[in-house]
Design an enzyme around this catalytic site. Structure first.
Site, PDB file in Angstrom:
ATOM      1  N   GLY A   1      -4.213   5.455  -6.169  1.00 40.74           N
ATOM      2  CA  GLY A   1      -3.253   4.568  -5.925  1.00 40.74           C
ATOM      3  C   GLY A   1      -2.620   3.823  -7.346  1.00 40.74           C
ATOM      4  O   GLY A   1      -3.353   4.341  -8.219  1.00 40.74           O
ATOM      5  N   ASP A   2      -1.778   3.036  -7.387  1.00 40.96           N
ATOM      6  CA  ASP A   2      -1.267   2.424  -8.552  1.00 40.96           C
ATOM      7  C   ASP A   2      -0.588   3.469  -9.338  1.00 40.96           C
ATOM      8  O   ASP A   2      -0.570   3.208 -10.957  1.00 40.96           O
ATOM      9  CB  ASP A   2      -2.497   1.800  -9.116  1.00 40.96           C
ATOM     10  N   GLU A   3      -0.126   4.626  -8.626  1.00 41.95           N
ATOM     11  CA  GLU A   3       0.535   5.481  -9.615  1.00 41.95           C
ATOM     12  C   GLU A   3       1.973   5.421 -10.055  1.00 41.95           C
ATOM     13  O   GLU A   3       2.700   5.919 -10.891  1.00 41.95           O
ATOM     14  CB  GLU A   3       0.639   7.047  -8.861  1.00 41.95           C
TER      15      GLU A   3
ATOM     16  N   LYS B   1       4.403   4.482  -7.389  1.00 42.36           N
ATOM     17  CA  LYS B   1       5.514   5.003  -6.306  1.00 42.36           C
ATOM     18  C   LYS B   1       6.541   3.883  -5.889  1.00 42.36           C
ATOM     19  O   LYS B   1       7.581   4.440  -5.678  1.00 42.36           O
ATOM     20  CB  LYS B   1       4.448   4.947  -4.878  1.00 42.36           C
TER      21      LYS B   1
ATOM     22  N   GLY C   1       0.314  -3.180  -3.421  1.00 43.23           N
ATOM     23  CA  GLY C   1       1.721  -3.746  -3.819  1.00 43.23           C
ATOM     24  C   GLY C   1       2.512  -2.554  -4.706  1.00 43.23           C
ATOM     25  O   GLY C   1       1.771  -1.934  -5.610  1.00 43.23           O
ATOM     26  N   HIS C   2       3.918  -2.592  -4.581  1.00 44.51           N
ATOM     27  CA  HIS C   2       4.606  -1.968  -5.117  1.00 44.51           C
ATOM     28  C   HIS C   2       5.504  -2.501  -6.274  1.00 44.51           C
ATOM     29  O   HIS C   2       6.312  -3.503  -5.619  1.00 44.51           O
ATOM     30  CB  HIS C   2       5.506  -0.913  -4.293  1.00 44.51           C
TER      31      HIS C   2
ATOM     32  N   THR D   1      -9.819  -5.877  -1.129  1.00 45.25           N
ATOM     33  CA  THR D   1      -8.828  -7.081  -1.712  1.00 45.25           C
ATOM     34  C   THR D   1      -9.054  -8.333  -0.759  1.00 45.25           C
ATOM     35  O   THR D   1      -8.388  -9.260  -1.170  1.00 45.25           O
ATOM     36  CB  THR D   1      -7.442  -6.309  -1.483  1.00 45.25           C
TER      37      THR D   1
ATOM     38  N   GLN E   1      -1.105   3.079  -1.271  1.00 44.33           N
ATOM     39  CA  GLN E   1      -2.357   3.561  -1.883  1.00 44.33           C
ATOM     40  C   GLN E   1      -2.233   4.897  -2.536  1.00 44.33           C
ATOM     41  O   GLN E   1      -1.224   5.446  -2.747  1.00 44.33           O
ATOM     42  CB  GLN E   1      -3.836   3.173  -0.982  1.00 44.33           C
TER      43      GLN E   1
ATOM     44  N   THR F   1      -9.820   2.733   1.395  1.00 44.09           N
ATOM     45  CA  THR F   1      -9.071   1.961   2.230  1.00 44.09           C
ATOM     46  C   THR F   1      -9.504   2.193   3.524  1.00 44.09           C
ATOM     47  O   THR F   1     -10.373   3.128   3.884  1.00 44.09           O
ATOM     48  CB  THR F   1      -7.765   1.850   1.938  1.00 44.09           C
TER      49      THR F   1
ATOM     50  N   LYS G   1       4.029   7.108 -16.469  1.00 38.76           N
ATOM     51  CA  LYS G   1       3.345   6.400 -17.406  1.00 38.76           C
ATOM     52  C   LYS G   1       3.008   7.462 -18.662  1.00 38.76           C
ATOM     53  O   LYS G   1       2.075   7.115 -19.287  1.00 38.76           O
ATOM     54  CB  LYS G   1       2.170   5.461 -16.604  1.00 38.76           C
TER      55      LYS G   1
ATOM     56  N   GLY H   1       9.045   4.677 -18.081  1.00 42.62           N
ATOM     57  CA  GLY H   1       8.843   3.281 -18.187  1.00 42.62           C
ATOM     58  C   GLY H   1       9.226   2.437 -17.027  1.00 42.62           C
ATOM     59  O   GLY H   1       9.393   3.410 -16.048  1.00 42.62           O
TER      60      GLY H   1
END
Length: 432
Positions: free
Chosen positions: A13-15, A17, A41-42, A131, A226, A241, A333, A418
Site C-alpha cells: 500500500g501507499d504506492e 494510487k 487514504g488516497h 489502524t 491498500q 488487512t 516517487k 511528484g
C-alpha cells in the site's frame, strides 16, 4: 482501446494510487471503490491543494465522473459523511455523483471499540498494527453472516432487531473478554437512523449501474485500496488487512466480471515501504532508510504513522504481477532516489541454509531467516522531480527504469515524478 481499467497497489500500500487514479479519470466516466474501508487514504495534490480521500473514489475531483462504492467495501456512514462534508466545504459537488451499494456491510462504533480493544490485548509481538478503524471486526461480521447492510438503514422495522442482536454479541466480547465498557442500543440507534436519512438518496444497485455504463461504452476505472501484500490470502498474513486487495475483488466487490476488464495497472514505488508490523526483507534501518522516509514524506495519510522504508523488492513485485495479471506498471516517487550514489534492487533471497529463492514464502514467519540478494546500479545526482518527458531524465535514472522492466518482464507505462497531477510521464496512453 482500454475501456475498463483496474488500478492495484503491488506492494504494502501507499504506492501513490490516488494521484494516478485522479490522473486517469480525465479519460473515464466512472470510478469504483470495490474493497477496504476508511482505513486506506488516497492523497491528491492539485494546484498545490492537498485532498485526502478515504472512502470516496478519487474521481470525485473531476466534475464529469460518477463515483461508486461497491458491495465489497465495509462502510462507516459516520466517516463517509465527514468526508462528504469536507469536500463540500471546498465547493466540490459530491452527493449527486456518489452512489453506494445497498449491499455494502456497515461499520458501527462497536466495531471500532472491538478493534482497539483487541489490538491493546495483543500488544507486543502479537500486535498487527491495525489502524483501529474497525475494519477487521466489520469484515468478520460479514463472513459470519451477522453484518448489517446499507439497505438495512432504509428500513427501520428491520434495523432495530438486527442491530439489537449485533450489539448483544459485540458487547459480550467487549465486557466479558476485553473488560471494556459496553456500547448500548440507545447510543447507536439514533446514529443509525440519521445515517439512513442522509444516505438514502445515494443508495442504489451499483452492479446494475456499472453494467449499464458498460453497455453504453463508458470507460470505467476500478480503484483498489491498500496493496497486494496486505491481501488477507496472498499477503504477509497475519500482518495484513481484512479484505482481498487483489484484482479478484473487482468481481466480488463490484459485481463486474473479469472478461469485461481490459487493462490492469500496477502502482509501484521506486523503493518499498510498509506501515505497521510484519516482515519486510529489504527494510533499511540506517541513514538511507531515514533519507527515503524524509524525502518521500513517508507518513500515513489516515493515521499519520511513520512508514518503514527499504530498497525495491523485485521478488515481491514479480509475484504481485502474476497474482493480478498486471498489464503494465506505474512507477512512483522516482524523485525520492535522486542524489543517491548507489541504488539496490532485491532480485532474490537467500535462506539460512544458503539456498537461493526467487519467489516469496507463503508464510510470514518464513521471511525471518531470509537475506535479500541485491543487484547494484549507479545512482544519479540530477533532479527528476516534476519532469514530464523521459528524454529529460538522467541516463542512470533511465537505466534504473529499464532494469526494472527487464527484471519484472513488464513495461513501465507511467512514471510519477511528484505529487502534482502534471508531474507525470505518460509512456503509453491506456485508453487509446
Amino acid at each position: 482501446m482500454s475501456k475498463n481499467v483496474v488500478v492495484v497497489g503491488t506492494q504494502w500500500g501507499d504506492e501513490g494510487k490516488g494521484k494516478i487514479v485522479d490522473l486517469l479519470t480525465e479519460h473515464v466516466r466512472v470510478v469504483v471503490r470495490y474493497q477496504g474501508g476508511h482505513n486506506a487514504g488516497h492523497t491528491l495534490k492539485i494546484n498545490g491543494e492537498k485532498t485526502v480521500l478515504r472512502l470516496i473514489p478519487s474521481g470525485i475531483l473531476r466534475p464529469h465522473v460518477q463515483c461508486y462504492i461497491g458491495n465489497g467495501v465495509v462502510l462507516s456512514p459516520e466517516a463517509l459523511l465527514v468526508e462528504i462534508n469536507e469536500l463540500e466545504k471546498k465547493h466540490i459537488e459530491v452527493r449527486p455523483r456518489l452512489h453506494i451499494s445497498g449491499a455494502a456491510p456497515l461499520l458501527f462504533p462497536t466495531h471500532i471499540a472491538l478493534d482497539k480493544a483487541r489490538e491493546a490485548y495483543q500488544s507486543g509481538v502479537l500486535a498487527i498494527g491495525t489502524t483501529g478503524r474497525g475494519i477487521g471486526p466489520a469484515y468478520e461480521d460479514k463472513i459470519a453472516r451477522r453484518a448489517l447492510k446499507v439497505s438495512d438503514l432504509l428500513h427501520h422495522e428491520r434495523l432495530v432487531p438486527k442491530l439489537t442482536e449485533l450489539l448483544q454479541y459485540h458487547n459480550f466480547l467487549l465486557t466479558q473478554y476485553y473488560k471494556q465498557e459496553a456500547i448500548h442500543l440507545e447510543q447507536v440507534l439514533p446514529l443509525a437512523m440519521s445515517w439512513g436519512d442522509a444516505l438514502r438518496p445515494m443508495v442504489m444497485d451499483v452492479t446494475n449501474a456499472l453494467h449499464e455504463h458498460r453497455r453504453n461504452g463508458d470507460a470505467i476505472l476500478f480503484e483498489g485500496a491498500q496493496g497486494v501484500y496486505l491481501d488477507v490470502d496472498h499477503g504477509t498474513y497475519p500482518f495484513v488487512t481484512s479484505s482481498n486487495t487483489c484484482i479478484g475483488s473487482v468481481v466480488n466487490g463490484a459485481g463486474f466480471g473479469p472478461l469485461y476488464l481490459d487493462y490492469v495497472l500496477g502502482i509501484t514505488k521506486a523503493y518499498t515501504t510498509r506501515v505497521g508490523g510484519g516482515p519486510f526483507p529489504t527494510e533499511l534501518k540506517d541513514e538511507i532508510g531515514n533519507r527515503l522516509a524524509t524525502r518521500g514524506n513517508e507518513f500515513g495519510s489516515v493515521t499519520g504513522r511513520a512508514r518503514r522504508c527499504g530498497w525495491f523488492d523485485a521478488v515481491l513485485v514479480q509475484r504481485a504481477i502474476e497474482l493480478n495479471s498486471i498489464s503494465g506498471l506505474c512507477l512512483t516517487k522516482l524523485d525520492v532516489l535522486d542524489g543517491l550514489d548507489v541504488i539496490r534492487i532485491a532480485v532474490a533471497y537467500r535462506d539460512a541454509s544458503g539456498n537461493l529463492l526467487t519467489s516469496p514464502p507463503s508464510a510470514a514467519d518464513d521471511f525471518a531467516d531470509l537475506t535479500p540478494v541485491y543487484e547494484e546500479l549507479p545512482g544519479w545526482q540530477e533532479s527528476t522531480a516534476d519532469l514530464t518527458e523521459l528524454k529529460q531524465f538522467p541516463a542512470n535514472a533511465v537505466a534504473y527504469i529499464r532494469r526494472l522492466e527487464e527484471l519484472l518482464h513488464i513495461p513501465i507505462d507511467i512514471i510519477s515524478t511528484g505529487p502534482e497531477r502534471d508531474s507525470t510521464v505518460i509512456l503509453r496512453n491506456l485508453f487509446t
